[in-house]
Motif scaffolding. Structure first.
Motif, PDB file in Angstrom:
ATOM      1  N   SER A  18       0.854  -1.190   0.000  1.00  0.00           N
ATOM      2  CA  SER A  18       0.000   0.000   0.000  1.00  0.00           C
ATOM      3  C   SER A  18       0.886   1.235   0.000  1.00  0.00           C
ATOM      4  O   SER A  18       1.920   1.279   0.667  1.00  0.00           O
ATOM      5  CB  SER A  18      -0.969   0.006   1.187  1.00  0.00           C
ATOM      6  OG  SER A  18      -0.314  -0.283   2.393  1.00  0.00           O
ATOM      7  N   ILE A  19       0.463   2.227  -0.763  1.00  0.00           N
ATOM      8  CA  ILE A  19       1.268   3.415  -1.047  1.00  0.00           C
ATOM      9  C   ILE A  19       0.467   4.671  -0.726  1.00  0.00           C
ATOM     10  O   ILE A  19      -0.715   4.768  -1.052  1.00  0.00           O
ATOM     11  CB  ILE A  19       1.658   3.459  -2.542  1.00  0.00           C
ATOM     12  CG1 ILE A  19       2.523   2.253  -2.917  1.00  0.00           C
ATOM     13  CG2 ILE A  19       2.379   4.750  -2.882  1.00  0.00           C
ATOM     14  CD1 ILE A  19       3.954   2.345  -2.517  1.00  0.00           C
ATOM     15  N   ASP A  27       5.090   7.243   0.726  1.00  0.00           N
ATOM     16  CA  ASP A  27       5.360   6.234   1.747  1.00  0.00           C
ATOM     17  C   ASP A  27       4.808   4.885   1.307  1.00  0.00           C
ATOM     18  O   ASP A  27       3.715   4.793   0.743  1.00  0.00           O
ATOM     19  CB  ASP A  27       4.723   6.630   3.082  1.00  0.00           C
ATOM     20  CG  ASP A  27       5.259   7.949   3.607  1.00  0.00           C
ATOM     21  OD1 ASP A  27       6.485   8.117   3.612  1.00  0.00           O
ATOM     22  OD2 ASP A  27       4.450   8.808   3.998  1.00  0.00           O
ATOM     23  N   THR A  28       5.550   3.842   1.630  1.00  0.00           N
ATOM     24  CA  THR A  28       5.164   2.484   1.294  1.00  0.00           C
ATOM     25  C   THR A  28       5.027   1.649   2.556  1.00  0.00           C
ATOM     26  O   THR A  28       5.857   1.742   3.460  1.00  0.00           O
ATOM     27  CB  THR A  28       6.237   1.812   0.403  1.00  0.00           C
ATOM     28  OG1 THR A  28       6.376   2.556  -0.799  1.00  0.00           O
ATOM     29  CG2 THR A  28       5.859   0.389   0.057  1.00  0.00           C
ATOM     30  N   THR A  78      -2.872  -4.567  -3.693  1.00  0.00           N
ATOM     31  CA  THR A  78      -2.134  -3.315  -3.911  1.00  0.00           C
ATOM     32  C   THR A  78      -3.113  -2.148  -3.842  1.00  0.00           C
ATOM     33  O   THR A  78      -4.099  -2.111  -4.585  1.00  0.00           O
ATOM     34  CB  THR A  78      -1.437  -3.293  -5.283  1.00  0.00           C
ATOM     35  OG1 THR A  78      -0.571  -4.425  -5.389  1.00  0.00           O
ATOM     36  CG2 THR A  78      -0.615  -2.036  -5.456  1.00  0.00           C
ATOM     37  N   VAL A  79      -2.837  -1.214  -2.934  1.00  0.00           N
ATOM     38  CA  VAL A  79      -3.704  -0.042  -2.754  1.00  0.00           C
ATOM     39  C   VAL A  79      -2.853   1.214  -2.880  1.00  0.00           C
ATOM     40  O   VAL A  79      -1.756   1.294  -2.311  1.00  0.00           O
ATOM     41  CB  VAL A  79      -4.409  -0.056  -1.379  1.00  0.00           C
ATOM     42  CG1 VAL A  79      -5.314   1.157  -1.235  1.00  0.00           C
ATOM     43  CG2 VAL A  79      -5.222  -1.336  -1.211  1.00  0.00           C
ATOM     44  N   PHE A 504       2.161   5.012   8.175  1.00  0.00           N
ATOM     45  CA  PHE A 504       0.900   4.595   8.780  1.00  0.00           C
ATOM     46  C   PHE A 504      -0.296   4.819   7.853  1.00  0.00           C
ATOM     47  O   PHE A 504      -1.219   3.999   7.818  1.00  0.00           O
ATOM     48  CB  PHE A 504       0.671   5.331  10.107  1.00  0.00           C
ATOM     49  CG  PHE A 504      -0.418   4.715  10.946  1.00  0.00           C
ATOM     50  CD1 PHE A 504      -0.146   3.660  11.785  1.00  0.00           C
ATOM     51  CD2 PHE A 504      -1.721   5.192  10.884  1.00  0.00           C
ATOM     52  CE1 PHE A 504      -1.142   3.073  12.554  1.00  0.00           C
ATOM     53  CE2 PHE A 504      -2.724   4.621  11.634  1.00  0.00           C
ATOM     54  CZ  PHE A 504      -2.433   3.550  12.477  1.00  0.00           C
ATOM     55  N   SER A 505      -0.314   5.924   7.113  1.00  0.00           N
ATOM     56  CA  SER A 505      -1.425   6.144   6.191  1.00  0.00           C
ATOM     57  C   SER A 505      -1.427   5.093   5.089  1.00  0.00           C
ATOM     58  O   SER A 505      -2.491   4.629   4.656  1.00  0.00           O
ATOM     59  CB  SER A 505      -1.358   7.552   5.584  1.00  0.00           C
ATOM     60  OG  SER A 505      -1.671   8.533   6.548  1.00  0.00           O
ATOM     61  N   ALA A 506      -0.245   4.707   4.644  1.00  0.00           N
ATOM     62  CA  ALA A 506      -0.159   3.626   3.661  1.00  0.00           C
ATOM     63  C   ALA A 506      -0.633   2.312   4.285  1.00  0.00           C
ATOM     64  O   ALA A 506      -1.342   1.527   3.643  1.00  0.00           O
ATOM     65  CB  ALA A 506       1.274   3.493   3.152  1.00  0.00           C
TER      66      ALA A 506
END
Length: 723
Positions: A18-19, A27-28, A78-79, A504-506
């Motif tokens: 997630s990115i 961020d990953t 994958t997001v 964290f948002s990823a």
């Protein structure tokens, strides 16, 4: 940048990627089949976000000694979340031209806007004074808007037939201007879309005759909700900002494919789920990164038993805040974004332009330090020698004070010059104020943290709560640097900082459901003098038909991704109120249909219980009857989600390899010997007392002299003040 202790010889199969492509950094969050994870970071590349996406992914995979080509083939989820759409709205710049056909007499709706738009996004002081209010620039110029004579009333009845000659003339005028999209928004089309659909037929005939490829977008199909200003803003934003991003998202999907990934890319949506990049209503993804943080916080709370959280996210450009109560968030049905009021459901958040990349200036009139709201974004600051920033930023002050190691920024990938930071702070801030360079840098930090503290307190108390009712969760690349400062004296029950705060948002994007949602404005009255049988046969049947229609739309979206109905969990919501009230409350229905007395009664009982919980028993007025003002259907499909680590607890003393060095850092007006640790080498159970700095490649956790922290078994730091 691993967030868990890994055996270098262990083989990792990357499963969840997630990115979060923010305004400054991409961020990953990457998790393997064993639940272990790592985070990566790279500069955002606004011109082509797929480049930053691949670099950040590679940065994360390097912790497992894998290349992108080796890691991507094993991905199952994958997001992606990015900022390109929102930036188009903020900057009022797009690669496409949009024309509008609107009900005659309403041609100036975009220019007039709503009164709130004259001050949304302003500071508190500017909101107070009318002479500072100014309406934002409309997305579409007046010469690209054409009026069409027609009128359908609020009940859906035709009052004035559609003047088809007006449509033909308007379409030809807009095509002469070579617009890429034609938006059609008639006044009450959410109740009856007949005129909009006929307009589309005429427009497409003319487009075919002229051999053009202009698309036609109807408000009755995209966002069929009440309030014409918000509806027009939203469908226009769909054409102006969201449609051009399909190319960006396609680039990202192609990048995944080229590196061997056999998985579809999903995008974080405003309502808290993820949708396919080919979804019909892509404007729902306009603000995705901060939403991911909220979803991640809720998932984090559910897993670890934290029901009430205040979420705080500091990046390079903004400070985002939100509240979670009883493991649930509130939905705002008319959110403000880029000084536009929109008509789409969004997780309720507050955002202020105060991040670690905020510019620092001295107001010469008042000899006062001012921060932002502009930011250096991915350029970081004057100390980043490979960029062309010439204005001091908050990050430059961190560097000058010794909080950030110039050799460790982005893991050493971005050269930082401390001497340049000190020189520019001296010239731009310290000398104009007659202060020392470090005193000026400390003043900047104090002003920022005081502002953040005030904003945070206002968000919590403005909802009628006290900070003591909540645990404060701090994340974002800049969060751990300032957590101690902006939470000081607020009295939170606990302050929590996940070790993977930078990603964290990823992480939250990866924790989000695969979900589509459709909403429809209604005006369905359930009269108090009707029997339940009569109400079910009238209002109940009408609501059921609306739900069925929305259900089909959700089902069609999933079909585009080859997901059948049997794999979808449908959820049904209404906005309901007592008849005659102004405000509605959001109710999740316990039933999928209300076409029988028993089912309708269950829905009404659910409304009454929620109303009692929200406003108290004494506020209930069932004798007035009920009104359903909006119906919603959500379709959710299970996806693989990240695991939160659980590791054995060690002793309070950090291991020897966690200690890096001792260096002087500036704390509250004096230089103090400060212990420097490797953030990711600390073990669960370790305790530290300030002054200390914990350095990760993606973030820095600053611990002032009056603070202490311990790391729990889930690799979450608990920050507290020394009594």
């Amino acid at each position: 940048m691993a967030s868990s202790e890994d055996d270098p010889s262990e083989h990792h199969n990357a499963e969840i990627l997630s990115i979060d492509a923010g305004g400054t950094m991409t961020d990953t969050f990457l998790m393997d089949s064993n639940g272990e994870f790592t985070v990566g970071k790279a500069k955002t590349t606004p011109d082509d976000e797929s480049r930053g996406f691949i670099r950040s992914s590679q940065d994360a995979l390097e912790d497992w000694d894998l290349s992108v080509e080796e890691g991507f083939p094993n991905l199952v989820s994958t997001v992606y979340s990015g900022t390109a759409m929102l930036n188009r709205l903020v900057e009022r710049e797009s690669e496409v031209d949009v024309g509008i056909l609107i009900t005659g007499g309403m041609e100036d709706t975009l220019r007039m806007g709503r009164g709130r738009q004259s001050y949304t996004g302003y500071s508190y002081s500017d909101r107070l004074h009318v002479n500072t209010h100014k309406h934002p620039e409309p997305l579409i110029p007046r010469n690209q808007i054409r009026g069409v004579r027609e009128r359908i009333d609020v009940k859906g009845n035709t009052l004035v037939p559609l003047y088809e000659d007006d449509v033909r003339e308007g379409v030809n005028d807009l095509l002469d201007q070579e617009v890429d999209h034609i938006v059609v928004m008639y006044l009450h089309s959410y109740k009856n879309g007949e005129h909009e659909h006929r307009t589309q037929e005429i427009a497409e005939e003319i487009i075919d005759e002229r051999g053009m490829d202009t698309s036609v977008m109807l408000s009755s199909e995209y966002y069929p909700t009440l309030k014409e200003s918000e509806r027009l803003n939203t469908v226009t934003a769909e054409a102006f900002a969201a449609e051009p991003s399909r190319d960006q998202l396609t680039n990202i999907q192609e990048s995944v494919d080229e590196q061997g990934g056999n998985v579809g890319v999903r995008v974080m949506a405003s309502h808290g789920g993820t949708i396919d990049i080919h979804a019909n209503e892509l404007a729902r993804t306009l603000i995705s990164g901060p939403i991911g943080g909220m979803i991640g916080a809720n998932y984090f709370g559910e897993k670890l038993g934290y029901e009430n959280l205040v979420c705080t996210d500091i990046g390079g450009t903004s400070f985002d805040m939100g509240i979670i109560i009883d493991n649930d968030w509130q939905i705002d049905y008319s959110p403000e974004m880029a000084r536009l009021l929109l008509s789409l459901p969004m997780v309720n958040m507050e955002s202020v332009g105060a991040g670690t990349g905020s510019y620092v200036r001295v107001n010469p009139t008042f000899d006062k330090i001012e921060l932002g709201p502009e930011s250096a974004g991915d350029q970081v600051g004057v100390s980043a020698v490979e960029t062309d920033v010439d204005t001091v930023t908050v990050t430059d002050c961190h560097v000058a004070m010794g909080w950030i190691n110039p050799e460790n920024f982005l893991g050493g990938d971005m050269p930082i010059d401390r001497d340049v930071a000190e020189q520019e702070i001296t010239e731009q801030v310290a000398e104009p104020l007659g202060m020392g360079v470090y005193e000026a840098a400390q003043g900047v930090i104090d002003i920022l943290e005081s502002k953040l503290r005030n904003d945070l307190e206002a968000v919590v108390t403005g909802e009628g709560y006290a900070p003591s009712n909540f645990k404060c969760l701090s994340y974002g690349g800049g969060g751990p640097v300032h957590t101690a400062g902006y939470t000081k004296d607020l009295g939170f029950d606990e302050v929590l900082i996940p070790e993977w705060a930078a990603g964290f948002s990823a992480f939250g994007c990866g924790a989000a459901d695969y979900e589509y949602r459709y909403d429809q404005t209604t005006s369905i009255d359930i009269d108090p003098d009707l029997s339940m049988e009569e109400a079910a046969a009238t209002a109940g049947e009408e609501l059921t038909e609306v739900w069925k229609n929305l259900e089909r739309k959700v089902e069609n979206e999933f079909e585009n991704s080859n997901i059948g109905r049997s794999e979808i969990d449908f959820q049904y919501n209404i906005l309901g109120q007592y008849q005659g009230q102004l405000n509605s409350i959001d109710i999740e229905s316990p039933v999928a249909r209300v076409d029988t007395p028993e089912k309708l009664e269950r829905l009404i009982d659910t409304f009454e219980e929620e109303y009692r919980r929200t406003y108290s028993e004494e506020a209930r007025s069932p004798e007035l009857g009920h009104t359903v003002t909006q119906a919603s259907v959500r379709g959710v499909r299970d996806v693989v989600k990240p695991e939160i680590p659980t590791e054995p607890t060690q002793g309070p003393e950090p291991p020897e390899d966690a200690f890096k060095e001792t260096r002087e850092a500036y704390w509250d007006g004096e230089w103090l010997e400060t212990q420097i640790y490797d953030l990711h080498a600390l073990q669960p159970g370790n305790e530290l007392t300030g002054p200390a700095i914990m350095e990760g490649a993606a973030t820095t956790y600053a611990l002032p002299p009056d603070c202490e922290t311990y790391l729990d078994e889930h690799r979450v730091h608990h920050l507290s003040r020394i009594e």
